[in-house]
Design a protein around this motif. Sequence first.
Motif, PDB file in Angstrom:
ATOM      1  N   PHE A  30       0.819  -1.209   0.000  1.00 36.16           N
ATOM      2  CA  PHE A  30       0.000   0.000   0.000  1.00 36.16           C
ATOM      3  C   PHE A  30       0.857   1.265   0.000  1.00 36.16           C
ATOM      4  N   ASP A  31       2.063   1.174   0.551  1.00 38.16           N
ATOM      5  CA  ASP A  31       2.923   2.363   0.593  1.00 38.16           C
ATOM      6  C   ASP A  31       3.547   2.684  -0.759  1.00 38.16           C
ATOM      7  N   ASN A  32       3.595   1.701  -1.652  1.00 38.99           N
ATOM      8  CA  ASN A  32       4.295   1.891  -2.926  1.00 38.99           C
ATOM      9  C   ASN A  32       3.346   1.823  -4.125  1.00 38.99           C
ATOM     10  N   ILE A  33       2.070   2.068  -3.924  1.00 44.08           N
ATOM     11  CA  ILE A  33       1.114   2.045  -5.030  1.00 44.08           C
ATOM     12  C   ILE A  33       1.336   3.267  -5.932  1.00 44.08           C
ATOM     13  N   ASP A  34       1.372   3.009  -7.218  1.00 43.93           N
ATOM     14  CA  ASP A  34       1.454   4.080  -8.204  1.00 43.93           C
ATOM     15  C   ASP A  34       0.036   4.577  -8.469  1.00 43.93           C
ATOM     16  N   ILE A  35      -0.297   5.766  -7.962  1.00 43.91           N
ATOM     17  CA  ILE A  35      -1.653   6.283  -8.069  1.00 43.91           C
ATOM     18  C   ILE A  35      -2.062   6.456  -9.529  1.00 43.91           C
ATOM     19  N   ASP A  36      -1.154   6.979 -10.365  1.00 44.68           N
ATOM     20  CA  ASP A  36      -1.500   7.191 -11.771  1.00 44.68           C
ATOM     21  C   ASP A  36      -1.786   5.865 -12.471  1.00 44.68           C
ATOM     22  N   LEU A  37      -0.976   4.836 -12.182  1.00 37.50           N
ATOM     23  CA  LEU A  37      -1.206   3.533 -12.796  1.00 37.50           C
ATOM     24  C   LEU A  37      -2.519   2.927 -12.309  1.00 37.50           C
ATOM     25  N   LEU A  38      -2.837   3.119 -11.018  1.00 36.26           N
ATOM     26  CA  LEU A  38      -4.102   2.615 -10.483  1.00 36.26           C
ATOM     27  C   LEU A  38      -5.290   3.294 -11.170  1.00 36.26           C
ATOM     28  N   CYS A  39      -5.204   4.581 -11.397  1.00 38.84           N
ATOM     29  CA  CYS A  39      -6.273   5.296 -12.100  1.00 38.84           C
ATOM     30  C   CYS A  39      -6.427   4.794 -13.528  1.00 38.84           C
ATOM     31  N   ASP A  40      -5.304   4.474 -14.184  1.00 35.60           N
ATOM     32  CA  ASP A  40      -5.384   3.925 -15.541  1.00 35.60           C
ATOM     33  C   ASP A  40      -6.102   2.584 -15.548  1.00 35.60           C
ATOM     34  N   PHE A  41      -5.843   1.741 -14.545  1.00 36.22           N
ATOM     35  CA  PHE A  41      -6.530   0.451 -14.458  1.00 36.22           C
ATOM     36  C   PHE A  41      -8.038   0.650 -14.253  1.00 36.22           C
ATOM     37  N   LEU A  42      -8.395   1.587 -13.371  1.00 41.17           N
ATOM     38  CA  LEU A  42      -9.821   1.840 -13.131  1.00 41.17           C
ATOM     39  C   LEU A  42     -10.501   2.375 -14.387  1.00 41.17           C
ATOM     40  N   ALA A  43      -9.826   3.270 -15.108  1.00 38.95           N
ATOM     41  CA  ALA A  43     -10.405   3.796 -16.346  1.00 38.95           C
ATOM     42  C   ALA A  43     -10.558   2.700 -17.390  1.00 38.95           C
ATOM     43  N   ALA A  44      -9.601   1.763 -17.454  1.00 37.02           N
ATOM     44  CA  ALA A  44      -9.696   0.653 -18.410  1.00 37.02           C
ATOM     45  C   ALA A  44     -10.862  -0.270 -18.080  1.00 37.02           C
ATOM     46  N   ARG A  45     -11.311  -0.286 -16.824  1.00 35.41           N
ATOM     47  CA  ARG A  45     -12.454  -1.101 -16.432  1.00 35.41           C
ATOM     48  C   ARG A  45     -13.757  -0.301 -16.469  1.00 35.41           C
ATOM     49  N   ASP A  46     -13.757   0.810 -17.208  1.00 37.52           N
ATOM     50  CA  ASP A  46     -14.952   1.638 -17.399  1.00 37.52           C
ATOM     51  C   ASP A  46     -15.467   2.220 -16.090  1.00 37.52           C
ATOM     52  N   CYS A  47     -14.543   2.553 -15.190  1.00 38.48           N
ATOM     53  CA  CYS A  47     -14.945   3.223 -13.950  1.00 38.48           C
ATOM     54  C   CYS A  47     -15.278   4.681 -14.268  1.00 38.48           C
ATOM     55  N   PRO A  48     -16.348   5.244 -13.720  1.00 38.61           N
ATOM     56  CA  PRO A  48     -16.710   6.634 -14.012  1.00 38.61           C
ATOM     57  C   PRO A  48     -15.566   7.598 -13.721  1.00 38.61           C
ATOM     58  N   ALA A  49     -15.486   8.628 -14.522  1.00 36.76           N
ATOM     59  CA  ALA A  49     -14.360   9.563 -14.412  1.00 36.76           C
ATOM     60  C   ALA A  49     -14.348  10.281 -13.075  1.00 36.76           C
ATOM     61  N   ASN A  50     -15.538  10.582 -12.506  1.00 40.36           N
ATOM     62  CA  ASN A  50     -15.554  11.296 -11.225  1.00 40.36           C
ATOM     63  C   ASN A  50     -15.009  10.451 -10.092  1.00 40.36           C
ATOM     64  N   LEU A  51     -15.099   9.114 -10.179  1.00 40.47           N
ATOM     65  CA  LEU A  51     -14.518   8.250  -9.158  1.00 40.47           C
ATOM     66  C   LEU A  51     -13.020   8.100  -9.342  1.00 40.47           C
ATOM     67  N   VAL A  52     -12.580   8.089 -10.593  1.00 41.42           N
ATOM     68  CA  VAL A  52     -11.141   7.946 -10.854  1.00 41.42           C
ATOM     69  C   VAL A  52     -10.394   9.183 -10.392  1.00 41.42           C
ATOM     70  N   SER A  53     -10.960  10.345 -10.589  1.00 38.82           N
ATOM     71  CA  SER A  53     -10.282  11.581 -10.210  1.00 38.82           C
ATOM     72  C   SER A  53     -10.320  11.795  -8.715  1.00 38.82           C
TER      73      SER A  53
END
Length: 551
Positions: A528-551
């Motif tokens: 949890f201390d070394n999570i890449d936030i930008d990469l995590l957001c890219d994964f959520l966007a690839a799974r069709d997660c709404p943009a307001n939740l990703v941001s």
Amino acid sequence: MFITTLSINVGRSRANRSLVMDVFSFVDLLFIVDPPRRVGGGGVVHEHVDFDLFSFVQASGVEVFVRSSLSGLFLVDLHDMVTCVVMYDVGGVRRRIGGVYVPPKTNRLEWRACEATWDGCDFLMGDFNARHDDWNPTPRPGSMHISDCRGLWLSQFCDRTRLQVHCPSGCTFRNISAIDLFVGNSVTRVLYDGKAGLEHVAVIARLEVDEPADVVRRRPAWRSIPASDCDKILGHVDSGGDEEMWTRLRNGVDELPRSGRGVGRCPFWNPDLQRIRSDFNRMRRIRRRLPTASDEYNVVRRVYRAMLLRSRQEFIRDTIEKAGDPAIFKLARQLESRRTLPSMHDSDGRLVCRHSDISDLIAAQLRPGDEQPWHQSAIEMDPACELESAIRRSPTNTGPGLDDIGYPFIRYWLKEKRDCLKRLVDYGLTNDIPDWHSAEVVLIPKADTPRYDIVKSWRMIHLLPTIAKVVERIILLRIAAHGVLGQTQFGSRRKRGVLDAMSVVFEFLRHNEGFKCAMLSMDVEAGFDNIDIDLLCDFLAARDCPANLVS
């Protein structure tokens, strides 16, 4: 501030240690001498609502417990097979107090090694096994039990270090000799108390300790705070703008009266115990004058001890019965009160007393049921309902964080001023509140660890503010509603806990019965201390997660 410290020899008995912690519940620093040990000298874990295990070393004769709210006052300086030295500050000066257990068969060379660890200590308390009738380096005329070598060695050590032995009023071990002693100067009060009914008396001392404001935390006394004060805080929070709501809430909570340190009688003390304790003390005084009264004294001591154990177990039974949760404790009406671990009956009515049988009974109650088909349930995303749903799904046994606000107050807030709470949650989701990312760290001792004076012997639990947990649960509900999380994503989700994961593994093994199966376990250190936030957001966007939740 003043604290109470105690040392007592429990004779390696788990029941004696539990009894001592219940009877002497007002103590702040507790040295358990000759504690219970596992095979090989390992520690026997003891869970108590008020005390935390502070230090333990494998095969040592001393273990230390500290009241949970005062653990920040002390620091372990040394812990070996005989002595545990704890440091604290008084007026900016560092003081040292040592809990001691000298084995009965200690030669001169071993005694000198003990003295080397005692040098520099301001106080020593415990079982020195320096046998004598009363503390006197020379035998009394006509005494049957003269001082042994260790008594003379301890006298010489006290003369050399200019420490004073606080003499007991009588024998402290089986009415034979005084071997439980307190050594030190400048003490407010020292008491030798035998109300636990053990072979040894308890050595109790009252010491002065500095109380830094950032170390000793006293939480608000929520149970004694009237509803009018809570309404006053909520009215003040709802009176201004959204950007100052959290600050006004923290200021209102900080002004509430604080609870004490939990000093007082054990929770199951009653008039019957007080009466039998008076009889026990009276018989003990009579036995000192008339040795022939030993039989009557032993009878009263056994009755007193049995009543303490019975009262304690009845208190446990009543507490479990009132809780009514989880379902395993519905058997509380059938609990027996003759053991520290309450016994239970199985489905056949057979009394279960052995540890292995109790484990099987609990496992049978918690075994996963029949496999149900996996399906994604739709979650109502009405903004007016998601806050109530998140709070309703919150646990009831979680401690508050640094804000000192627990779930009962949050639920009261939702009931009385729903719109005010929703305003704070919306503001936190939109603008972020830094305090919601600050956690209080609680240390939990790991089981079956050789020693507890090293960092790796402890597990950390992070307590975030309860409102922050509610907001996290809202975000989780929103993500789950869009089907972003996979079916095998376990943890922090309903019907996706540890037991469900084990059920999936067992089902996989049954499906592949007859084949050779292997399991690969991977543990990501500091994941949890070394999570890449930008990469995590890219994964959520690839799974069709709404943009307001990703941001």
